[in-house]
Scaffold this motif. Structure first.
Motif: not given
Ligand code: MG
Length: 379
Positions: A64-65, A83-85, A322-324, A348-349
């Motif tokens: 997960t991210t 924001a992706s972390m 990895t983001e929307t 990838l999600i």
């Protein structure tokens, strides 16, 4: 944001974290808690991204991210940001929501003051790059919607000039899983191979048994011996590899200079480079840079970085976390400026909540939708 709205947003965030709620429901809830008219109203909520396959990187594995979804409302329009972390960047849901909670965007009545708003965000805290990117993306989306134009047009870029995107694959010791991963790469014209583990050559050999499409390699700082790194560059050059990203530790500058002088493949900086002042430093040791919105604090500085890298004669790559489709579509607005794109984060999600830029026949394909070109969708 005033305290009352922040509390409401915080409560909303807690509710949504506890039970999945669609973003359209969030729209509804946020509208009821709208702030001052003619002012920028910020709201946000945590949203965990679920990976379709575990990511095996040189230094960790994850499924997960953590992410945070952001909205800025202004005069009946909504700008979306994100924001992706990934853990190695040092930001978390706590640090991002804490930073966003400190912002008072309601002091601004003009969303086009993007430069002023960035200066203000820098004054609130020095780092928090992904948190700043989420605001920057939402602002760009909002301003584009006000102008009713997508950002690639506002920047004067030709959408026909977008590159193919690479699609990322990592090693799996289970041959069936590995085969499944390779089959998923079929629609793409470039495959990005994550290396720096013990199975670098096995992975490329497995891939080459199935396909001869060009690869690019990301070692994620995983090669710690410069002679071995050079051997790998030669070995990869014979196997239709386009470039090598971050072969060695970002602090190993002398070794990277040594490698770059001898490598038959371009050497691209990723972990080494974050923001605009890093571009000139990167030019000393690398052939190109990988720009990502979560490192650059968003689209505003990413555009400056791409322009500066070009002026320095460097290659430019556009990457993502990895983001929307929200943050990926924001990055895609810059795609006509770059040599290579690695915009597969949304692919990838398993729980994307936006419809945005598409990969058509392997190529980054922009739409005429205004702003960053996304609409929320039900999961
Ligand atoms: Mg990388």
């Amino acid at each position: 944001m005033n305290r009352r709205n922040f509390l409401k947003t915080g409560m909303l965030g807690a509710l949504i974290a506890a039970s999945p709620v669609s973003i359209s429901a969030l729209d509804e809830a946020t509208r009821t808690s709208a702030g001052k008219p003619g002012r920028l109203n910020l709201s946000f909520r945590p949203y965990e991204l679920k990976l379709r396959h575990a990511f095996n990187l040189a230094r960790n594995q994850r499924t997960t991210t953590p992410g945070v979804q952001v909205q800025i409302e202004y005069d009946g329009l909504t700008g979306y940001g994100e924001a992706s972390m990934p853990p190695y960047l040092g930001e978390s849901v706590d640090s991002v929501t804490s930073f966003l909670g400190k912002l008072d965007l309601a002091q601004f009545s003009d969303p086009f003051r993007i430069e002023d708003i960035h200066e203000y965000m820098e004054s609130v805290a020095p780092d928090n790059r992904a948190a700043k990117a989420s605001v920057d993306i939402a602002l760009h989306d909002l301003c584009g919607k006000i102008m009713n134009q997508p950002w690639y047009k506002i920047w004067g870029l030709n959408p026909d000039n977008t590159p193919n995107t690479s699609f990322t694959i990592s090693y799996d010791a289970n041959p069936d899983e590995m085969r499944k991963k390779i089959e998923e790469t079929a629609p793409y014209k470039v495959i990005k191979v994550k290396m720096g583990l013990d199975h670098d050559k096995e992975l490329v050999n497995a891939l080459r048994r199935h396909t001869d499409v060009p690869i690019c390699v990301d070692a994620n700082q995983g090669w710690n011996d410069r002679r071995k790194a050079l051997d790998m560059c030669h070995w990869l050059a014979e196997r239709n590899c386009l470039f090598v990203e971050q072969p060695m530790d970002k602090k190993a500058i002398d070794d990277t200079v040594w490698l770059r002088e001898r490598s038959p493949l371009p050497i691209i900086a990723d972990e080494f480079i974050q923001r605009l002042p890093d571009v000139r430093r990167a030019a000393q040791a690398y052939d190109g840079i990988n720009i990502k919105l979560m490192k650059s604090t968003g689209m505003h500085e990413a555009y400056k970085m791409a322009t500066m890298a070009r002026a320095l004669g460097m290659k430019v790559m556009l990457g993502c976390m990895t983001e929307t489709s929200c943050a990926v579509s924001a990055a895609a607005q810059l795609a006509p400026m770059v040599d290579w794109a690695d915009l597969d984060g949304n692919l990838l999600i398993a729980n994307d909540i936006f419809d945005g830029m598409k990969i058509v026949d392997g190529k980054v394909t922009l739409t005429d939708r205004p702003g960053i070109g996304v609409i929320p969708v039900e999961v």
